[in-house]
Scaffold this active site. Sequence first.
Site, PDB file in Angstrom:
ATOM      1  N   ASP A  60      29.730  18.252  15.461  1.00 28.00           N
ATOM      2  CA  ASP A  60      30.199  18.030  16.925  1.00 28.00           C
ATOM      3  C   ASP A  60      29.994  16.549  17.165  1.00 28.00           C
ATOM      4  O   ASP A  60      29.233  15.625  16.624  1.00 28.00           O
ATOM      5  CB  ASP A  60      29.164  18.865  17.792  1.00 28.00           C
ATOM      6  CG  ASP A  60      29.629  19.149  19.180  1.00 28.00           C
ATOM      7  OD1 ASP A  60      30.775  19.545  19.370  1.00 28.00           O
ATOM      8  OD2 ASP A  60      28.942  18.761  20.090  1.00 28.00           O
ATOM      9  N   PHE A 177      43.330   9.518  18.091  1.00 27.67           N
ATOM     10  CA  PHE A 177      43.664  10.671  19.149  1.00 27.67           C
ATOM     11  C   PHE A 177      42.369  10.504  20.251  1.00 27.67           C
ATOM     12  O   PHE A 177      41.438   9.730  19.952  1.00 27.67           O
ATOM     13  CB  PHE A 177      43.353  12.042  18.468  1.00 27.67           C
ATOM     14  CG  PHE A 177      42.532  12.358  17.556  1.00 27.67           C
ATOM     15  CD1 PHE A 177      41.103  12.861  17.935  1.00 27.67           C
ATOM     16  CD2 PHE A 177      42.116  11.769  16.282  1.00 27.67           C
ATOM     17  CE1 PHE A 177      39.918  13.019  17.305  1.00 27.67           C
ATOM     18  CE2 PHE A 177      41.398  12.177  15.450  1.00 27.67           C
ATOM     19  CZ  PHE A 177      40.173  12.695  15.792  1.00 27.67           C
ATOM     20  N   LYS A 198      39.750   2.996  10.262  1.00 28.03           N
ATOM     21  CA  LYS A 198      38.852   3.812  11.219  1.00 28.03           C
ATOM     22  C   LYS A 198      38.044   4.638  10.414  1.00 28.03           C
ATOM     23  O   LYS A 198      36.713   4.488  10.814  1.00 28.03           O
ATOM     24  CB  LYS A 198      39.760   4.761  11.860  1.00 28.03           C
ATOM     25  CG  LYS A 198      39.098   5.729  12.821  1.00 28.03           C
ATOM     26  CD  LYS A 198      39.934   6.638  13.648  1.00 28.03           C
ATOM     27  CE  LYS A 198      39.212   7.758  14.320  1.00 28.03           C
ATOM     28  NZ  LYS A 198      39.996   8.743  15.061  1.00 28.03           N
TER      29      LYS A 198
END
Length: 218
Positions: A60, A177, A198
Amino acid sequence: MISYVTTNDGKVREAREYLADVRAVDFDYTEIQAAELGPIAAHGAREAFAHVGGPVLVDDAGLFVDGFDGFPGPYSAYVEHTLGVDRVGDIARRRAEETGETPRAQFRCVLAYCDGEGFAATPDAVDYGDRRGHDLSAEDRGTASTTDSIDAGDVPVKLFAGVVRGRIVEPRGEGGFGYDPVFEHDGSTLAEMSAAEKNAISHRGRALATFAEFYAER
């Protein structure tokens, strides 16, 4: 083989940079409401373990803005789809201007691992569930494993956290995103970085690196 519960191919590719035996599993676990990422990921890992019957990873993640006590945090996906990324960025920057502060933020990720066995005591967090753990000593927790009297809702889950710090800026970049275009780290937004750049600094990558060290000894 570890089952990574996700439908995001990018997450699996990133995981395979750290883990040799990992596969994606599409499983719709219950996403509980909580103020922190750990309990959400741990609950999902227990459900996934009961479904898969073997080692599982659930993650998460969220954007935590310093000026808003960490909001949107665990609610990042909901806020993205309702308020919108640009709006969150506008609000954060406006508040920073009013207070004279830098609009700092963090991307955080928590990986939850469950394989039905207990964990020896380490600096990494272990979630023992709502029922399990309140009546166990620290020594018992370190050596506990599943038995016939313990269902998947009680098995311990080990948590691994990763954080990348930055600040909220005007949207830049075409890649990535979610909140990537408004999150700047070391002069570039995540949306301006290549996938390799990234991944090298990502919150998920940092959590995966820590997990991979643990799993190599597991």
